[in-house]
Design a protein around this motif. Structure first.
Motif, PDB file in Angstrom:
ATOM      1  N   THR A 139      29.582  37.412  66.051  1.00  0.00           N
ATOM      2  CA  THR A 139      28.610  37.864  65.062  1.00  0.00           C
ATOM      3  C   THR A 139      27.340  37.021  65.094  1.00  0.00           C
ATOM      4  O   THR A 139      27.328  35.911  65.604  1.00  0.00           O
ATOM      5  CB  THR A 139      29.223  37.810  63.639  1.00  0.00           C
ATOM      6  N   TRP A 158      31.228  28.067  56.479  1.00  0.00           N
ATOM      7  CA  TRP A 158      32.451  28.857  56.612  1.00  0.00           C
ATOM      8  C   TRP A 158      33.650  27.923  56.558  1.00  0.00           C
ATOM      9  O   TRP A 158      33.600  26.785  57.023  1.00  0.00           O
ATOM     10  CB  TRP A 158      32.479  29.590  57.948  1.00  0.00           C
ATOM     11  N   THR A 179      42.436  37.360  61.615  1.00  0.00           N
ATOM     12  CA  THR A 179      42.998  37.835  62.870  1.00  0.00           C
ATOM     13  C   THR A 179      44.194  38.754  62.659  1.00  0.00           C
ATOM     14  O   THR A 179      44.594  39.451  63.579  1.00  0.00           O
ATOM     15  CB  THR A 179      43.414  36.655  63.777  1.00  0.00           C
ATOM     16  N   GLU A 218      44.138  41.402  60.804  1.00  0.00           N
ATOM     17  CA  GLU A 218      43.631  42.775  60.713  1.00  0.00           C
ATOM     18  C   GLU A 218      42.427  43.055  61.604  1.00  0.00           C
ATOM     19  O   GLU A 218      42.196  44.189  61.985  1.00  0.00           O
ATOM     20  CB  GLU A 218      43.229  43.088  59.268  1.00  0.00           C
ATOM     21  N   ASP A 219      41.654  42.024  61.938  1.00  0.00           N
ATOM     22  CA  ASP A 219      40.373  42.225  62.624  1.00  0.00           C
ATOM     23  C   ASP A 219      40.371  41.883  64.110  1.00  0.00           C
ATOM     24  O   ASP A 219      39.310  41.880  64.727  1.00  0.00           O
ATOM     25  CB  ASP A 219      39.277  41.406  61.919  1.00  0.00           C
ATOM     26  N   LYS A 268      30.676  33.066  68.502  1.00  0.00           N
ATOM     27  CA  LYS A 268      31.948  33.749  68.740  1.00  0.00           C
ATOM     28  C   LYS A 268      33.054  32.751  68.417  1.00  0.00           C
ATOM     29  O   LYS A 268      33.064  31.633  68.931  1.00  0.00           O
ATOM     30  CB  LYS A 268      32.066  34.212  70.192  1.00  0.00           C
ATOM     31  N   SER A 318      37.184  32.489  68.409  1.00  0.00           N
ATOM     32  CA  SER A 318      38.407  33.166  68.835  1.00  0.00           C
ATOM     33  C   SER A 318      39.615  32.291  68.521  1.00  0.00           C
ATOM     34  O   SER A 318      39.528  31.067  68.462  1.00  0.00           O
ATOM     35  CB  SER A 318      38.351  33.519  70.314  1.00  0.00           C
ATOM     36  N   LEU A 327      35.970  36.825  66.425  1.00  0.00           N
ATOM     37  CA  LEU A 327      34.803  37.224  65.630  1.00  0.00           C
ATOM     38  C   LEU A 327      33.577  36.910  66.470  1.00  0.00           C
ATOM     39  O   LEU A 327      33.382  35.770  66.893  1.00  0.00           O
ATOM     40  CB  LEU A 327      34.757  36.432  64.319  1.00  0.00           C
ATOM     41  N   PHE A 377      36.349  37.050  54.959  1.00  0.00           N
ATOM     42  CA  PHE A 377      35.545  38.131  55.534  1.00  0.00           C
ATOM     43  C   PHE A 377      36.019  38.474  56.943  1.00  0.00           C
ATOM     44  O   PHE A 377      35.621  39.485  57.508  1.00  0.00           O
ATOM     45  CB  PHE A 377      34.044  37.807  55.510  1.00  0.00           C
ATOM     46  N   PHE A 378      36.907  37.631  57.500  1.00  0.00           N
ATOM     47  CA  PHE A 378      37.487  37.914  58.807  1.00  0.00           C
ATOM     48  C   PHE A 378      38.889  37.339  58.843  1.00  0.00           C
ATOM     49  O   PHE A 378      39.129  36.228  58.362  1.00  0.00           O
ATOM     50  CB  PHE A 378      36.656  37.273  59.925  1.00  0.00           C
TER      51      PHE A 378
END
Length: 167
Positions: free
Chosen positions: A103, A111, A94, A96-97, A66, A68, A101, A91-92
């Motif tokens: 996952t 990453w 903040t 918009e998502d 996770k 944040s 995260l 791919f992520f």
């Protein structure tokens, strides 16, 4: 000797796509290489345009993580890129998502975590403080399932409530 050199060049070119691409840094950005933490890792920083930090984080298939991002600024965001992919799309993000995260990693990869300050937003100042949390989760636990959003439609009659109404 030429055959040996030609073979070495071919092997190098064949292996190149399998390696993670080097991140392209904006002028003034500093790259910090992280290791996947055993316990929660907290990073505090400042998204100062032209003088900020970006982070690489190697992840392995099956790891549950996770990540944040917290900030008081409405103009500071976090984008996460997979360096093994050829595209430049995060791919992520903040913006918009959401702020976190959660996952399970599908493939061994690296990453790129890039906190940034939006250049297109009207604002005061050139940056904002942020806190980035990288939290390894227990193996075998699934990330929370996303709740399917049901769009709110206008209606002439409000839904019946069960709490304290007339019978």
């Amino acid at each position: 000797m030429r055959k040996l050199l030609a073979t070495a060049v071919l092997i190098a070119f064949a292996a190149a796509p399998a390696l993670a691409q080097a991140p392209q840094l904006d002028p003034g950005e500093k790259l910090e290489k992280l290791q996947f933490p055993a316990v929660t890792m907290q990073i505090k920083g400042w998204t100062k345009f032209g003088n900020s930090h970006v982070f690489t984080l190697p992840v392995k298939a099956g790891q549950h993580v996770k990540i944040s991002f917290e900030t008081r600024s409405q103009f500071a965001f976090l984008a996460i890129f997979d360096l093994s992919k050829a595209d430049d799309e995060a791919f992520f993000g903040t913006d918009e998502d959401g702020s976190a995260l959660d996952t399970v990693v599908k493939d061994d990869t690296t990453w790129l975590l890039r906190p940034y300050y939006s250049k297109v937003s009207p604002r005061r100042g050139l940056g904002a403080p942020y806190t980035l949390m990288i939290e390894p989760q227990a193996p075998g636990t699934a990330p929370p399932a996303a709740k399917p959003e049901t769009p709110q439609r206008p209606t002439l009659f409000p839904p019946k409530s069960d709490a304290g109404g007339e019978e």
